[in-house]
Design a protein around this motif. Structure first.
Motif, PDB file in Angstrom:
ATOM      1  N   SER A 149     127.016  61.000  43.890  1.00 18.34           N
ATOM      2  CA  SER A 149     127.699  61.184  45.169  1.00 18.34           C
ATOM      3  C   SER A 149     127.047  62.330  45.946  1.00 18.34           C
ATOM      4  O   SER A 149     126.535  63.283  45.345  1.00 18.34           O
ATOM      5  CB  SER A 149     129.180  61.509  44.930  1.00 18.34           C
ATOM      6  OG  SER A 149     129.813  60.455  44.233  1.00 18.34           O
ATOM      7  N   PRO A 150     127.053  62.251  47.269  1.00 20.92           N
ATOM      8  CA  PRO A 150     126.497  63.351  48.058  1.00 20.92           C
ATOM      9  C   PRO A 150     127.247  64.654  47.784  1.00 20.92           C
ATOM     10  O   PRO A 150     128.444  64.655  47.470  1.00 20.92           O
ATOM     11  CB  PRO A 150     126.710  62.886  49.506  1.00 20.92           C
ATOM     12  CG  PRO A 150     126.883  61.401  49.423  1.00 20.92           C
ATOM     13  CD  PRO A 150     127.543  61.148  48.101  1.00 20.92           C
ATOM     14  N   ALA A 151     126.533  65.763  47.882  1.00 20.48           N
ATOM     15  CA  ALA A 151     127.165  67.069  47.723  1.00 20.48           C
ATOM     16  C   ALA A 151     128.020  67.370  48.950  1.00 20.48           C
ATOM     17  O   ALA A 151     127.892  66.747  49.998  1.00 20.48           O
ATOM     18  CB  ALA A 151     126.099  68.142  47.542  1.00 20.48           C
ATOM     19  N   ARG A 152     128.898  68.339  48.796  1.00 14.60           N
ATOM     20  CA  ARG A 152     129.684  68.835  49.927  1.00 14.60           C
ATOM     21  C   ARG A 152     129.568  70.357  49.970  1.00 14.60           C
ATOM     22  O   ARG A 152     129.180  71.002  49.000  1.00 14.60           O
ATOM     23  CB  ARG A 152     131.144  68.395  49.817  1.00 14.60           C
ATOM     24  CG  ARG A 152     131.323  66.887  49.955  1.00 14.60           C
ATOM     25  CD  ARG A 152     132.746  66.531  50.364  1.00 14.60           C
ATOM     26  NE  ARG A 152     133.705  66.996  49.363  1.00 14.60           N
ATOM     27  CZ  ARG A 152     135.019  67.119  49.592  1.00 14.60           C
ATOM     28  NH1 ARG A 152     135.507  66.850  50.777  1.00 14.60           N
ATOM     29  NH2 ARG A 152     135.825  67.516  48.632  1.00 14.60           N
ATOM     30  N   VAL A 153     129.925  70.913  51.127  1.00 16.10           N
ATOM     31  CA  VAL A 153     129.720  72.330  51.374  1.00 16.10           C
ATOM     32  C   VAL A 153     131.052  73.069  51.538  1.00 16.10           C
ATOM     33  O   VAL A 153     132.011  72.526  52.090  1.00 16.10           O
ATOM     34  CB  VAL A 153     128.852  72.546  52.633  1.00 16.10           C
ATOM     35  CG1 VAL A 153     129.569  72.068  53.905  1.00 16.10           C
ATOM     36  CG2 VAL A 153     128.456  74.016  52.788  1.00 16.10           C
ATOM     37  N   VAL A 154     131.106  74.294  51.030  1.00 19.45           N
ATOM     38  CA  VAL A 154     132.171  75.235  51.359  1.00 19.45           C
ATOM     39  C   VAL A 154     131.584  76.234  52.342  1.00 19.45           C
ATOM     40  O   VAL A 154     130.609  76.926  52.028  1.00 19.45           O
ATOM     41  CB  VAL A 154     132.704  75.972  50.116  1.00 19.45           C
ATOM     42  CG1 VAL A 154     133.728  77.033  50.540  1.00 19.45           C
ATOM     43  CG2 VAL A 154     133.330  75.003  49.128  1.00 19.45           C
ATOM     44  N   LEU A 155     132.150  76.297  53.538  1.00 20.31           N
ATOM     45  CA  LEU A 155     131.717  77.260  54.540  1.00 20.31           C
ATOM     46  C   LEU A 155     132.472  78.565  54.317  1.00 20.31           C
ATOM     47  O   LEU A 155     133.709  78.577  54.286  1.00 20.31           O
ATOM     48  CB  LEU A 155     131.979  76.725  55.950  1.00 20.31           C
ATOM     49  CG  LEU A 155     131.173  75.478  56.321  1.00 20.31           C
ATOM     50  CD1 LEU A 155     131.635  74.933  57.669  1.00 20.31           C
ATOM     51  CD2 LEU A 155     129.683  75.793  56.356  1.00 20.31           C
ATOM     52  N   LEU A 156     131.732  79.656  54.131  1.00 14.47           N
ATOM     53  CA  LEU A 156     132.327  80.950  53.818  1.00 14.47           C
ATOM     54  C   LEU A 156     131.989  81.919  54.938  1.00 14.47           C
ATOM     55  O   LEU A 156     130.836  82.311  55.117  1.00 14.47           O
ATOM     56  CB  LEU A 156     131.776  81.463  52.481  1.00 14.47           C
ATOM     57  CG  LEU A 156     132.288  82.800  51.975  1.00 14.47           C
ATOM     58  CD1 LEU A 156     133.803  82.773  51.773  1.00 14.47           C
ATOM     59  CD2 LEU A 156     131.591  83.169  50.663  1.00 14.47           C
ATOM     60  N   CYS A 157     133.010  82.295  55.713  1.00 11.82           N
ATOM     61  CA  CYS A 157     132.797  83.195  56.833  1.00 11.82           C
ATOM     62  C   CYS A 157     133.632  84.457  56.641  1.00 11.82           C
ATOM     63  O   CYS A 157     134.160  84.726  55.568  1.00 11.82           O
ATOM     64  CB  CYS A 157     133.130  82.495  58.151  1.00 11.82           C
ATOM     65  SG  CYS A 157     134.865  81.985  58.313  1.00 11.82           S
ATOM     66  N   GLY A 158     133.752  85.245  57.699  1.00 12.23           N
ATOM     67  CA  GLY A 158     134.445  86.512  57.653  1.00 12.23           C
ATOM     68  C   GLY A 158     133.645  87.539  58.426  1.00 12.23           C
ATOM     69  O   GLY A 158     132.453  87.350  58.673  1.00 12.23           O
ATOM     70  N   PRO A 159     134.264  88.656  58.817  1.00 11.77           N
ATOM     71  CA  PRO A 159     133.539  89.694  59.541  1.00 11.77           C
ATOM     72  C   PRO A 159     132.340  90.210  58.748  1.00 11.77           C
ATOM     73  O   PRO A 159     132.333  90.155  57.510  1.00 11.77           O
ATOM     74  CB  PRO A 159     134.594  90.797  59.723  1.00 11.77           C
ATOM     75  CG  PRO A 159     135.908  90.101  59.602  1.00 11.77           C
ATOM     76  CD  PRO A 159     135.688  88.993  58.622  1.00 11.77           C
ATOM     77  N   SER A 160     131.337  90.697  59.432  1.00  3.03           N
ATOM     78  CA  SER A 160     130.185  91.302  58.759  1.00  3.03           C
ATOM     79  C   SER A 160     130.654  92.438  57.863  1.00  3.03           C
ATOM     80  O   SER A 160     131.395  93.324  58.294  1.00  3.03           O
ATOM     81  CB  SER A 160     129.209  91.846  59.815  1.00  3.03           C
ATOM     82  OG  SER A 160     128.133  92.499  59.206  1.00  3.03           O
ATOM     83  N   GLY A 161     130.259  92.391  56.589  1.00  2.42           N
ATOM     84  CA  GLY A 161     130.668  93.414  55.639  1.00  2.42           C
ATOM     85  C   GLY A 161     131.909  93.073  54.835  1.00  2.42           C
ATOM     86  O   GLY A 161     132.377  93.888  54.039  1.00  2.42           O
ATOM     87  N   SER A 162     132.438  91.869  55.004  1.00  2.62           N
ATOM     88  CA  SER A 162     133.686  91.506  54.319  1.00  2.62           C
ATOM     89  C   SER A 162     133.478  91.069  52.875  1.00  2.62           C
ATOM     90  O   SER A 162     134.453  90.846  52.155  1.00  2.62           O
ATOM     91  CB  SER A 162     134.414  90.401  55.092  1.00  2.62           C
ATOM     92  OG  SER A 162     133.587  89.264  55.255  1.00  2.62           O
ATOM     93  N   GLY A 163     132.221  90.932  52.430  1.00  5.39           N
ATOM     94  CA  GLY A 163     131.969  90.611  51.037  1.00  5.39           C
ATOM     95  C   GLY A 163     131.589  89.162  50.784  1.00  5.39           C
ATOM     96  O   GLY A 163     131.677  88.686  49.644  1.00  5.39           O
ATOM     97  N   LYS A 164     131.125  88.467  51.807  1.00  3.83           N
ATOM     98  CA  LYS A 164     130.782  87.045  51.655  1.00  3.83           C
ATOM     99  C   LYS A 164     129.679  86.820  50.614  1.00  3.83           C
ATOM    100  O   LYS A 164     129.791  85.939  49.763  1.00  3.83           O
ATOM    101  CB  LYS A 164     130.330  86.480  53.008  1.00  3.83           C
ATOM    102  CG  LYS A 164     131.404  86.520  54.084  1.00  3.83           C
ATOM    103  CD  LYS A 164     130.902  85.978  55.393  1.00  3.83           C
ATOM    104  CE  LYS A 164     129.823  86.838  56.035  1.00  3.83           C
ATOM    105  NZ  LYS A 164     130.301  88.196  56.386  1.00  3.83           N
TER     106      LYS A 164
END
Length: 211
Positions: A7-22
């Motif tokens: 099956s095709p892969a899927r993505v988790v989009l991980l955002c947050g302010p710069s410096g938030s620990g992404k």
């Protein structure tokens, strides 16, 4: 016995302010990671936005980033498990090369960066999205982590970092609110890691509101 293609892969989009620990959360998850910061425009691009009332380039504005190329890279990773990505030098504000990211046959990977929320809707419409998360740590904590990291890595001049840091600290709550409105779930580090583990195991997470 018939053999079904993976099956095709899927993505988790991980955002947050710069410096938030992404980056830290992405690394701790153990999943393959696409760095969305590598899709910044170059410093001589005439379409770059500037901070109002200043000559500083606004690297925290979505128009400083190439969303189209980022979405296509995510789509290729989902479909084939590999994609070319630019190598971007933040200190030089320039692309210095290109490399190929391989994620193999993993069913899930992370795309992390401050603009990840900007493409939640597009990834959802194309059937690529597993989850979208917005990390929050509080303005003061984020300011300190961001400044020390950027100073250590020599990303920009100290005066620029201080101006940017003060501006982002005052704007952090509105940044999180915007990313949430775009479809990212606000959470701390532990909840983010829990949702990533659930997605990797194929368990459903609460449905995100459609932006």
């Amino acid at each position: 016995m018939s053999i079904h293609p993976p099956s095709p892969a899927r993505v988790v989009l991980l955002c947050g302010p710069s410096g938030s620990g992404k980056s830290l959360v992405a690394a701790r998850s153990g999943l393959p990671v696409l760095r969305l910061d590598d899709f910044y425009k170059e410093g001589d691009d005439p379409t770059l936005p500037v901070v109002e009332g200043s000559s500083d380039i606004d690297w925290d504005h979505p128009e400083s980033w190439d969303a189209d190329i980022a979405v296509e890279a995510i789509a290729r990773l989902c479909a084939s498990g590999s994609t070319p990505v630019p190598v971007y030098d933040l200190a030089l504000s320039a692309r210095t090369g290109e490399e190929t990211l391989h994620i193999g046959r993993t069913p899930l990977f992370i795309a992390e960066g401050i603009f990840a929320a900007e493409i939640v809707g597009r990834c959802r419409e194309r059937g690529l999205l597993a989850d979208a998360l917005c990390l929050t740590r509080g303005p003061v904590t984020t300011f300190r982590r961001r400044f020390l990291r950027d100073l250590r890595e020599g990303r920009k001049s100290v005066p620029f970092l201080l101006r940017r840091g003060w501006r982002l600290m005052r704007a952090e709550r509105s940044i999180v609110a915007r990313q949430t409105t775009l479809g990212a779930h606000p959470c701390d580090r532990d909840e983010a890691l829990g949702r990533l583990a659930a997605a990797a195991a194929g368990r459903r997470t609460p449905r995100q509101p459609v932006a």
